[in-house]
Write a protein that holds these residues in place. Structure first.
Motif, PDB file in Angstrom:
ATOM      1  N   ASP A  81      -0.693   2.858 -16.400  1.00  0.00           N
ATOM      2  CA  ASP A  81      -2.083   3.371 -17.069  1.00  0.00           C
ATOM      3  C   ASP A  81      -3.195   3.264 -16.401  1.00  0.00           C
ATOM      4  O   ASP A  81      -4.332   4.023 -16.524  1.00  0.00           O
ATOM      5  CB  ASP A  81      -2.314   2.246 -18.286  1.00  0.00           C
ATOM      6  CG  ASP A  81      -1.064   2.291 -19.077  1.00  0.00           C
ATOM      7  OD1 ASP A  81      -0.549   3.038 -19.863  1.00  0.00           O
ATOM      8  OD2 ASP A  81      -0.225   1.183 -19.053  1.00  0.00           O
ATOM      9  N   ALA A  82      -3.462   2.336 -15.538  1.00  0.00           N
ATOM     10  CA  ALA A  82      -4.485   2.342 -14.269  1.00  0.00           C
ATOM     11  C   ALA A  82      -4.130   2.215 -12.863  1.00  0.00           C
ATOM     12  O   ALA A  82      -3.168   1.320 -12.782  1.00  0.00           O
ATOM     13  CB  ALA A  82      -5.443   1.206 -14.962  1.00  0.00           C
ATOM     14  N   ALA A  83      -4.898   2.715 -12.111  1.00  0.00           N
ATOM     15  CA  ALA A  83      -4.630   2.221 -10.655  1.00  0.00           C
ATOM     16  C   ALA A  83      -6.071   1.980  -9.817  1.00  0.00           C
ATOM     17  O   ALA A  83      -7.286   2.352 -10.316  1.00  0.00           O
ATOM     18  CB  ALA A  83      -4.232   3.590  -9.819  1.00  0.00           C
ATOM     19  N   ILE A  84      -5.952   0.992  -9.033  1.00  0.00           N
ATOM     20  CA  ILE A  84      -7.244   0.409  -8.305  1.00  0.00           C
ATOM     21  C   ILE A  84      -6.984   0.699  -6.885  1.00  0.00           C
ATOM     22  O   ILE A  84      -5.846   0.206  -6.401  1.00  0.00           O
ATOM     23  CB  ILE A  84      -7.503  -1.032  -8.653  1.00  0.00           C
ATOM     24  CG1 ILE A  84      -7.779  -1.246 -10.048  1.00  0.00           C
ATOM     25  CG2 ILE A  84      -8.751  -1.487  -7.752  1.00  0.00           C
ATOM     26  CD1 ILE A  84      -7.846  -2.735 -10.499  1.00  0.00           C
ATOM     27  N   THR A  85      -8.110   1.293  -6.169  1.00  0.00           N
ATOM     28  CA  THR A  85      -7.660   1.289  -4.778  1.00  0.00           C
ATOM     29  C   THR A  85      -8.910   0.699  -4.203  1.00  0.00           C
ATOM     30  O   THR A  85     -10.116   0.993  -4.522  1.00  0.00           O
ATOM     31  CB  THR A  85      -7.440   3.038  -4.158  1.00  0.00           C
ATOM     32  OG1 THR A  85      -7.566   2.855  -2.831  1.00  0.00           O
ATOM     33  CG2 THR A  85      -8.804   3.779  -4.807  1.00  0.00           C
ATOM     34  N   LEU A  86      -8.687   0.146  -3.029  1.00  0.00           N
ATOM     35  CA  LEU A  86      -9.993  -0.592  -2.142  1.00  0.00           C
ATOM     36  C   LEU A  86     -10.215   0.205  -0.939  1.00  0.00           C
ATOM     37  O   LEU A  86     -11.510  -0.237  -0.544  1.00  0.00           O
ATOM     38  CB  LEU A  86      -9.341  -2.007  -1.653  1.00  0.00           C
ATOM     39  CG  LEU A  86      -8.774  -2.932  -2.640  1.00  0.00           C
ATOM     40  CD1 LEU A  86      -8.418  -4.340  -1.985  1.00  0.00           C
ATOM     41  CD2 LEU A  86      -9.490  -3.084  -3.944  1.00  0.00           C
ATOM     42  N   THR A  87      -9.545   1.309  -0.734  1.00  0.00           N
ATOM     43  CA  THR A  87     -10.196   2.311   0.286  1.00  0.00           C
ATOM     44  C   THR A  87     -11.028   3.312  -0.066  1.00  0.00           C
ATOM     45  O   THR A  87     -10.937   3.816  -1.398  1.00  0.00           O
ATOM     46  CB  THR A  87      -8.997   2.790   1.215  1.00  0.00           C
ATOM     47  OG1 THR A  87      -8.703   3.975   0.345  1.00  0.00           O
ATOM     48  CG2 THR A  87      -7.765   1.895   1.421  1.00  0.00           C
ATOM     49  N   GLN A  88     -12.026   4.163   0.734  1.00  0.00           N
ATOM     50  CA  GLN A  88     -12.823   5.120   0.488  1.00  0.00           C
ATOM     51  C   GLN A  88     -12.150   6.392   0.972  1.00  0.00           C
ATOM     52  O   GLN A  88     -12.725   7.301   1.078  1.00  0.00           O
ATOM     53  CB  GLN A  88     -14.192   4.944   0.783  1.00  0.00           C
ATOM     54  CG  GLN A  88     -14.795   3.656   0.089  1.00  0.00           C
ATOM     55  CD  GLN A  88     -16.225   3.261   0.773  1.00  0.00           C
ATOM     56  OE1 GLN A  88     -16.067   2.891   1.764  1.00  0.00           O
ATOM     57  NE2 GLN A  88     -17.189   3.643   0.120  1.00  0.00           N
ATOM     58  N   SER A  89     -11.037   6.320   1.075  1.00  0.00           N
ATOM     59  CA  SER A  89     -10.094   7.513   1.870  1.00  0.00           C
ATOM     60  C   SER A  89      -9.900   8.713   0.923  1.00  0.00           C
ATOM     61  O   SER A  89      -9.484   8.375  -0.297  1.00  0.00           O
ATOM     62  CB  SER A  89      -8.920   6.987   2.320  1.00  0.00           C
ATOM     63  OG  SER A  89      -7.952   8.117   2.633  1.00  0.00           O
ATOM     64  N   TRP A  90     -10.278   9.862   1.299  1.00  0.00           N
ATOM     65  CA  TRP A  90     -10.014  11.283   0.594  1.00  0.00           C
ATOM     66  C   TRP A  90      -8.525  11.156   0.304  1.00  0.00           C
ATOM     67  O   TRP A  90      -8.184  11.730  -0.839  1.00  0.00           O
ATOM     68  CB  TRP A  90     -10.299  12.119   1.113  1.00  0.00           C
ATOM     69  CG  TRP A  90      -9.804  12.623   2.298  1.00  0.00           C
ATOM     70  CD1 TRP A  90     -10.086  12.616   3.624  1.00  0.00           C
ATOM     71  CD2 TRP A  90      -8.822  13.785   2.305  1.00  0.00           C
ATOM     72  NE1 TRP A  90      -9.046  13.018   4.482  1.00  0.00           N
ATOM     73  CE2 TRP A  90      -8.238  13.954   3.702  1.00  0.00           C
ATOM     74  CE3 TRP A  90      -7.985  14.358   1.252  1.00  0.00           C
ATOM     75  CZ2 TRP A  90      -7.007  14.765   3.977  1.00  0.00           C
ATOM     76  CZ3 TRP A  90      -6.870  15.073   1.760  1.00  0.00           C
ATOM     77  CH2 TRP A  90      -6.309  15.499   3.043  1.00  0.00           C
ATOM     78  N   LEU A  91      -7.690  10.826   1.108  1.00  0.00           N
ATOM     79  CA  LEU A  91      -6.038  10.658   1.094  1.00  0.00           C
ATOM     80  C   LEU A  91      -5.678  10.114   0.064  1.00  0.00           C
ATOM     81  O   LEU A  91      -4.865  10.233  -0.808  1.00  0.00           O
ATOM     82  CB  LEU A  91      -5.436  10.618   2.588  1.00  0.00           C
ATOM     83  CG  LEU A  91      -3.951  10.806   2.524  1.00  0.00           C
ATOM     84  CD1 LEU A  91      -3.816  12.171   2.232  1.00  0.00           C
ATOM     85  CD2 LEU A  91      -3.520  10.471   3.716  1.00  0.00           C
ATOM     86  N   MET A  92      -6.141   8.841  -0.048  1.00  0.00           N
ATOM     87  CA  MET A  92      -5.744   8.039  -1.250  1.00  0.00           C
ATOM     88  C   MET A  92      -6.092   8.354  -2.409  1.00  0.00           C
ATOM     89  O   MET A  92      -5.355   8.212  -3.444  1.00  0.00           O
ATOM     90  CB  MET A  92      -6.329   6.365  -0.774  1.00  0.00           C
ATOM     91  CG  MET A  92      -5.547   5.451  -1.439  1.00  0.00           C
ATOM     92  SD  MET A  92      -3.681   5.123  -1.113  1.00  0.00           S
ATOM     93  CE  MET A  92      -3.727   4.812   0.554  1.00  0.00           C
ATOM     94  N   GLY A  93      -7.408   8.900  -2.410  1.00  0.00           N
ATOM     95  CA  GLY A  93      -7.817   9.465  -3.633  1.00  0.00           C
ATOM     96  C   GLY A  93      -7.083  10.558  -4.016  1.00  0.00           C
ATOM     97  O   GLY A  93      -6.482  10.702  -5.494  1.00  0.00           O
ATOM     98  N   LEU A  94      -6.769  11.492  -3.378  1.00  0.00           N
ATOM     99  CA  LEU A  94      -5.714  12.618  -3.575  1.00  0.00           C
ATOM    100  C   LEU A  94      -4.427  12.286  -3.972  1.00  0.00           C
ATOM    101  O   LEU A  94      -3.930  12.693  -4.971  1.00  0.00           O
ATOM    102  CB  LEU A  94      -5.573  13.509  -2.328  1.00  0.00           C
ATOM    103  CG  LEU A  94      -4.783  14.684  -2.423  1.00  0.00           C
ATOM    104  CD1 LEU A  94      -5.010  15.651  -3.585  1.00  0.00           C
ATOM    105  CD2 LEU A  94      -4.374  15.383  -1.029  1.00  0.00           C
ATOM    106  N   LEU A  95      -3.602  11.144  -3.453  1.00  0.00           N
ATOM    107  CA  LEU A  95      -2.700  10.494  -3.788  1.00  0.00           C
ATOM    108  C   LEU A  95      -2.449  10.174  -5.125  1.00  0.00           C
ATOM    109  O   LEU A  95      -1.654  10.360  -5.942  1.00  0.00           O
ATOM    110  CB  LEU A  95      -2.253   9.468  -2.632  1.00  0.00           C
ATOM    111  CG  LEU A  95      -1.044   8.785  -2.983  1.00  0.00           C
ATOM    112  CD1 LEU A  95      -0.392   8.089  -1.530  1.00  0.00           C
ATOM    113  CD2 LEU A  95      -1.026   7.244  -3.819  1.00  0.00           C
ATOM    114  N   LEU A  96      -3.650   9.342  -5.630  1.00  0.00           N
ATOM    115  CA  LEU A  96      -3.563   8.825  -6.823  1.00  0.00           C
ATOM    116  C   LEU A  96      -3.831  10.087  -7.956  1.00  0.00           C
ATOM    117  O   LEU A  96      -3.128   9.855  -8.785  1.00  0.00           O
ATOM    118  CB  LEU A  96      -4.716   7.899  -6.979  1.00  0.00           C
ATOM    119  CG  LEU A  96      -4.719   6.542  -6.164  1.00  0.00           C
ATOM    120  CD1 LEU A  96      -5.796   5.578  -6.340  1.00  0.00           C
ATOM    121  CD2 LEU A  96      -3.362   5.734  -7.046  1.00  0.00           C
TER     122      LEU A  96
END
Length: 319
Positions: A81-96
């Motif tokens: 239902d929710a995800a939290i990421t600790l990085t500011q990476s565009w790749l991680m954002g795209l992945l999510l």
């Protein structure tokens, strides 16, 4: 509610994230909480009761598109239902974004366009507090709790027997940990202090406090370092904890911990043992809470090896 947190970094990073996980669980006791961490960091979750599953992904590796696609598939299949990421990476954002998770929380930065909820990252802030601010996007407004770990009973029992074996159960002890390298090989840096300097400190402690034994933690690959100490100070005690829980239990029993910048610093904070920690290039403000119990000594050159034993002894004796 199913929540996943993507937490790159070493064991220190995981323990600094524990207050966020604990507060999340406290506010949502029925939530299923998973984390995605690097292989080197999985051991930290031996001491967490807030996490259900620990998923492994080597963020630092040269991952192929197939590796990233596999991670996306795993996250999609679990229907979070929710995800939290600790990085500011565009790749991680795209992945999510590709996972289809409806609530995607992170810091403002390169990957923010792919997230649904973002907050500014305060770079100068104590890391545990910075991580905890992300919970505001889930409606959690409480202040960040203190670091805490849940040491398994089997590890506590081991430490009790180890203290008896060493003959320090009744006297207490000064514990020395010379650090282990938590960084990936391609980003290695020296986080240890020279044996000759430790010897000056040990001998001064024995002279001023002869009734309090000195115990040295021997990690993998530190045989030569420990042998050098033992050669000059034959009566020092050596302990060999083989997991992070046993190490935490030994720290709990210590009167004083002397250590270099590594995960051991966070363990000491979590169990509230009086600590003097040596820092090289990293900023102790981001890694230690404000407390008289935890004293940071920052190298003037950015190298731990350049810290003078005299400075450390002054902190030990309050000079």
């Amino acid at each position: 509610m199913r929540i996943v947190a993507l937490v790159p970094g070493g064991i220190s990073d995981q323990i600094l994230f524990f207050p966020t996980l604990d507060d999340l669980k406290r506010n949502h006791p029925d939530a299923h909480i998973d984390v995605v961490v690097e292989p080197r960091s999985k051991a930290a979750y031996r001491m967490s009761k807030s996490v259900n599953d620990v998923l492994i992904f080597d963020y630092k590796d040269r991952n192929s598109l197939a590796d990233w696609a596999n991670l996306v598939g795993i996250l999609r299949d679990r229907e979070y239902d929710a995800a939290i990421t600790l990085t500011q990476s565009w790749l991680m954002g795209l992945l999510l974004w590709l996972t289809g998770i409806p609530i995607r929380i992170g810091y403002k930065g390169k990957g923010a366009a792919f997230l649904t909820n973002t907050l500014p990252l305060k770079q100068e802030q104590y890391a545990a507090y910075a991580y905890h601010t992300l919970l505001q996007e889930l409606g959690i407004k409480s202040s960040c709790p203190e670091l805490a770990v849940n040491v398994p009973k089997s590890d506590i029992d081991w430490a009790d027997k180890e203290q008896l074996r060493l003959g320090v159960k009744e006297t207490g002890y000064i514990l020395i940990h010379n650090g282990v390298n938590e960084l990936p090989p391609n980003k290695s840096q020296d986080r240890t202090y020279h044996a000759e300097n430790w010897l000056q400190i040990i001998q001064d402690c024995q002279q001023k406090q002869p009734d309090i034994p000195v115990v040295v933690v021997q990690e993998t690959g530190q045989q030569e370092f420990v042998a050098r100490l033992k050669q000059s100070v034959p009566d020092i005690k050596i302990t060999f904890p083989d997991n992070i829980g046993k190490l935490a239990a030994m720290i709990t029993g210590a009167n004083l911990l002397l250590c270099t910048d590594s995960a051991i610093v966070q363990l000491a904070v979590a169990v509230q043992t009086y600590t003097i920690a040596l820092f090289g290039s990293t900023d102790p403000v981001k890694l230690l809470p404000k407390s008289d119990k935890f004293i940071a000594i920052k190298s003037p050159t950015g190298k731990i090896a350049d810290i003078s034993p005299k400075v450390i002894l002054e902190k030990i004796w309050g000079g």
